[in-house]
Scaffold this motif. Structure first.
Motif, PDB file in Angstrom:
ATOM      1  N   ARG A  88      52.179  57.730  31.462  1.00  0.00           N
ATOM      2  CA  ARG A  88      52.175  56.801  32.774  1.00  0.00           C
ATOM      3  C   ARG A  88      51.814  55.422  32.283  1.00  0.00           C
ATOM      4  N   GLN A  90      50.948  51.553  31.953  1.00  0.00           N
ATOM      5  CA  GLN A  90      49.522  50.984  32.105  1.00  0.00           C
ATOM      6  C   GLN A  90      49.677  49.681  32.489  1.00  0.00           C
ATOM      7  N   THR A  91      50.871  49.018  32.675  1.00  0.00           N
ATOM      8  CA  THR A  91      50.952  47.526  32.995  1.00  0.00           C
ATOM      9  C   THR A  91      51.018  47.339  34.567  1.00  0.00           C
ATOM     10  N   ASP A  92      50.230  46.650  35.022  1.00  0.00           N
ATOM     11  CA  ASP A  92      49.857  46.046  36.402  1.00  0.00           C
ATOM     12  C   ASP A  92      51.520  45.429  36.985  1.00  0.00           C
ATOM     13  N   ILE A  93      51.828  45.649  38.006  1.00  0.00           N
ATOM     14  CA  ILE A  93      53.197  44.863  38.515  1.00  0.00           C
ATOM     15  C   ILE A  93      52.884  43.350  38.328  1.00  0.00           C
ATOM     16  N   HIS A  94      51.871  42.840  38.862  1.00  0.00           N
ATOM     17  CA  HIS A  94      51.627  41.301  38.541  1.00  0.00           C
ATOM     18  C   HIS A  94      51.798  40.897  37.104  1.00  0.00           C
ATOM     19  N   GLU A  95      51.269  41.634  36.244  1.00  0.00           N
ATOM     20  CA  GLU A  95      51.209  41.186  34.778  1.00  0.00           C
ATOM     21  C   GLU A  95      52.716  41.575  34.175  1.00  0.00           C
ATOM     22  N   GLY A  96      53.260  42.615  34.520  1.00  0.00           N
ATOM     23  CA  GLY A  96      54.630  42.865  34.107  1.00  0.00           C
ATOM     24  C   GLY A  96      55.589  41.683  34.439  1.00  0.00           C
TER      25      GLY A  96
END
Length: 45
Positions: free
Chosen positions: A23, A25-31
């Motif tokens: 699954r 773990q990286t949030d879209i904004h951080e990615g």
């Protein structure tokens, strides 16, 4: 658009999780921020 580009995509990792247990773990904004940093460093900008 270039030949072969997808006109639209909708991310859904449900099947990935079901098959592998993975699954993201990286949030879209951080990615996106991390990608932009990498891209600029890679292209020396």
């Amino acid at each position: 658009m270039q030949m072969g580009d997808a006109p639209a995509t909708w991310e859904d990792a449900t099947l990935l999780h079901r098959l592998t247990g993975y699954r993201p773990q990286t949030d879209i904004h951080e990615g996106i921020a991390r990608f932009v940093t990498w891209f600029r460093d890679y292209h020396d900008r």
